[in-house]
Design a protein around this motif. Structure first.
Motif, PDB file in Angstrom:
ATOM      1  N   ASN A   1       1.252   4.441  -2.606  1.00 39.16           N
ATOM      2  CA  ASN A   1       0.693   5.680  -2.071  1.00 39.16           C
ATOM      3  C   ASN A   1       1.302   6.878  -2.791  1.00 39.16           C
ATOM      4  OD1 ASN A   1       0.632   8.075  -0.389  1.00 39.16           O
ATOM      5  ND2 ASN A   1      -0.261   6.753   1.185  1.00 39.16           N
TER       6      ASN A   1
ATOM      7  N   ALA B   1       0.838  -1.205   0.000  1.00 45.11           N
ATOM      8  CA  ALA B   1       0.000   0.000   0.000  1.00 45.11           C
ATOM      9  C   ALA B   1       0.872   1.254   0.000  1.00 45.11           C
ATOM     10  CB  ALA B   1      -0.939  -0.009   1.210  1.00 45.11           C
ATOM     11  N   LEU B   2       1.908   1.219   0.850  1.00 42.70           N
ATOM     12  CA  LEU B   2       2.816   2.383   0.901  1.00 42.70           C
ATOM     13  C   LEU B   2       3.495   2.596  -0.455  1.00 42.70           C
ATOM     14  CD1 LEU B   2       4.501   2.005   4.413  1.00 42.70           C
ATOM     15  CD2 LEU B   2       2.828   3.722   3.700  1.00 42.70           C
TER      16      LEU B   2
END
Ligand SMILES: Nc1ncnc2c1ncn2[C@@H]1O[C@H](COP(=O)(O)OP(=O)(O)O)[C@@H](O)[C@H]1O
Ligand SMILES: [Mg+2]
Lengths: 240, 301
Positions: free
Chosen positions: A230, A226-227
């Protein structure tokens, strides 16, 4: 984010250098078996965070629980004995000692000869170069080899939680890949890893989760993939 | 040639004592970047302890002259080691994070304290070890008669240095001492208890200094409460010559200083020997500012 299954749990950690506050209340946790990366620019407070876990600096407030026990007031030698071992930023190998002596010092708290032998074998399979250079002075190794030695030396103490402070610093991309692959392998052998990095791409590739520190505060956290996707992270750390 | 061999043997004998004392300066410097100016007084205390033990146990005549030095050395070394350990705790540890000048002042204070304590406990006057404790025939070497006590003195000092060398280089604790001297922070990350290692250095250095004091008393006879000042200064210079912080350097520097001094004394004159010796040493430092075996830059003193 309190979690009973946390292996290390840090809560509201405040650390000062004299009157200057470097960490303004950091909370994070790492579960057993994870690789968690701590990302952040120069001066964000990553090294300070690891120094307080290792007992090199006393936090002015907050708690660090390791395996359920508070350790924020315990001295560095005892922390190593409990299984938290750090490979510091800039490698810090003992440059006028041989590779072999550096490894021996890594095992300083380990008095089990058989275990020492087993770990040594493992270190040599991870980093065969070290075996060829045993008698050489550590200061004569290349940067990559010194990093291998720094990590190998930490393994010699039989870590349960390994703290790696910017292992990729100043190394060529190929060597960075080798080092991080070794970190992954170490983790697969059951060692929990906290990986401090500025090289976010490389770190997020092997990590389960990550935290982002900016000037002494955690500003973001989440699953590694997810990071990685992002947009804010991409802008700040991934050059996208 | 005869003068040369005689003076060489004298020089090696006294030089081996300089070397033992120089080791204490260099080990403490290596680990704390501190010059323990009270170290010369620990040497003096060793000499007095030796005399006290010799007299109070009536060793002379009852114990073989080859064993007496070892009894005195071991007991005095233990006594001085305890004092060294306490010295660090009381005079240096509380100032560990203060500025450097504070520790220097504390060192001078400790030095004055020790010299005066000796004057009070013993006497401000010279005292003598009995002249005939080690009464053995001379030994011919290259056709020159060498006093056997010089050989015993040199041999004992070399043996102690060999033991230290082995301990520092071939044991885990010895390796930890070297590691702390290189990088205290990294040593802590290995689980090394840095305070314990510092205490250990303040046990080993003073033990060797105390042993040197005994050898000095046994082989040169006269001792007095302030002899540690000038003797300590020479040993300190020897440590610098060898490269302060460097253990083999201190051994080499001590032997070199002893030999240069004795040869200068033999060929020129006794009253010029210090001037010539120190002159030669200044020349060495001009060519090697970090000392013979020193590597690090001269940000030292
Ligand atoms: N020994 C120190 N004394 C004073 N300030 C320090 C010290 N070490 C770090 N700092 C300061 O603390 C902040 C965090 O530093 P650091 O933890 O080294 O950051 P990072 O590892 O993320 O680059 C910085 O502002 C830095 O200048
Ligand atoms: Mg850092």
């Amino acid at each position: 984010m309190s979690n009973t299954s946390s292996y290390i749990e840090i809560k509201d950690l405040v650390v000062k250098y004299g009157k200057v506050e470097a960490l303004h209340g950091i909370s994070l946790n790492v579960k057993k078996g994870e690789i968690v990366t701590i990302l952040g620019a120069n001066g964000a407070g990553k090294t300070t965070l690891l120094a307080s876990i290792s007992g090199l600096i006393r936090p002015s407030s907050g708690t660090i629980l390791f395996d359920g026990q508070p350790i924020q007031n315990i001295d560095s030698a005892e922390i190593v004995k409990r299984g938290i071992i750090q490979s510091p930023e800039g490698r810090r190998v003992f440059s006028t000692l041989t590779v072999w002596e550096n490894l021996l010092l890594g095992a300083y708290t380990n008095h089990d000869k058989q275990k020492e032998k087993d770990i040594l074998e493992w270190v040599f399979t991870l980093f065969p170069r070290l075996k060829e250079r045993l008698k050489q002075l550590a200061g004569t190794l290349s940067g990559g080899e010194q990093q291998m030695l720094a990590i190998g030396r930490s393994l010699m103490g039989d870590p349960k939680l390994l703290l790696l402070d910017e292992p990729s610093l100043g190394l060529a991309p190929l060597v960075v890949r080798q080092i991080l692959a070794a970190a992954k392998e170490i983790n697969e052998r059951g060692v929990t890893v906290m990986l401090v990095e500025q090289n976010a791409v490389a770190a997020l590739k092997i990590a389960n989760r990550g935290y982002v520190i900016e000037v002494g505060r955690i500003v973001m956290d989440g699953e590694a993939h997810a990071l990685m996707h992002n947009p804010e992270i991409q802008k700040a750390y991934l050059g996208g | 040639m005869d003068i040369f061999i005689t003076q060489l043997s004298n020089g090696l004998a006294i030089g081996s004592i300089y070397a033992l004392v120089a080791l204490g300066y260099t080990m403490v410097y290596g680990i704390l970047r501190l010059i323990n100016f009270a170290h010369g007084d620990l040497f003096t205390i060793g000499a007095y302890f030796g005399l006290t033990i010799l007299v109070s146990f009536a060793l002379q005549g009852n114990v073989s002259p080859l064993i007496i030095p070892w009894i005195l050395i071991i007991m005095a070394a233990i006594g001085v080691a305890i004092i060294g350990f306490l010295l660090e705790r009381v005079a240096y540890r509380p100032l560990r994070n203060a500025n450097r000048l504070a520790a220097v002042v504390s060192a001078f204070g400790a030095s004055i304290f020790f010299a005066n304590a000796l004057k009070l406990i013993y006497s401000p006057n010279r005292q003598s070890y009995p002249a005939d404790i080690i009464n053995l025939p001379n030994i011919p070497i290259f056709g020159v008669d060498i006093q056997s006590k010089r050989l015993i003195m040199f041999g004992t000092a070399v043996l102690l240095m060999a033991l230290l060398y082995w301990y520092i280089n071939h044991t885990r604790t010895g390796t930890a001492i070297r590691a702390v001297a290189i990088d205290q922070g990294a040593a802590k990350l290995m689980g090394i208890n840095v305070n314990k290692i510092i205490s250990l250095v303040f046990i080993i250095g003073p033990a060797l200094g105390g042993a040197a004091g005994v050898l000095m008393g046994l082989f040169y006879g006269q001792i007095h409460p302030e002899m540690g000042f000038s003797f300590g200064l020479k040993a300190f210079v020897a440590a610098i010559i060898g490269g302060i912080g460097n253990i083999p350097g201190a051994m080499l520097g001590g032997l070199l200083l002893g030999v240069v001094e004795a040869i200068a004394g033999g060929y020129v004159s006794g009253s010029w020997k210090d001037a010539i010796a120190f002159g030669a040493l200044i020349v060495i430092l001009i060519f090697r500012p970090t000392g013979i075996l020193g590597e690090r830059v001269a940000d030292k003193i």
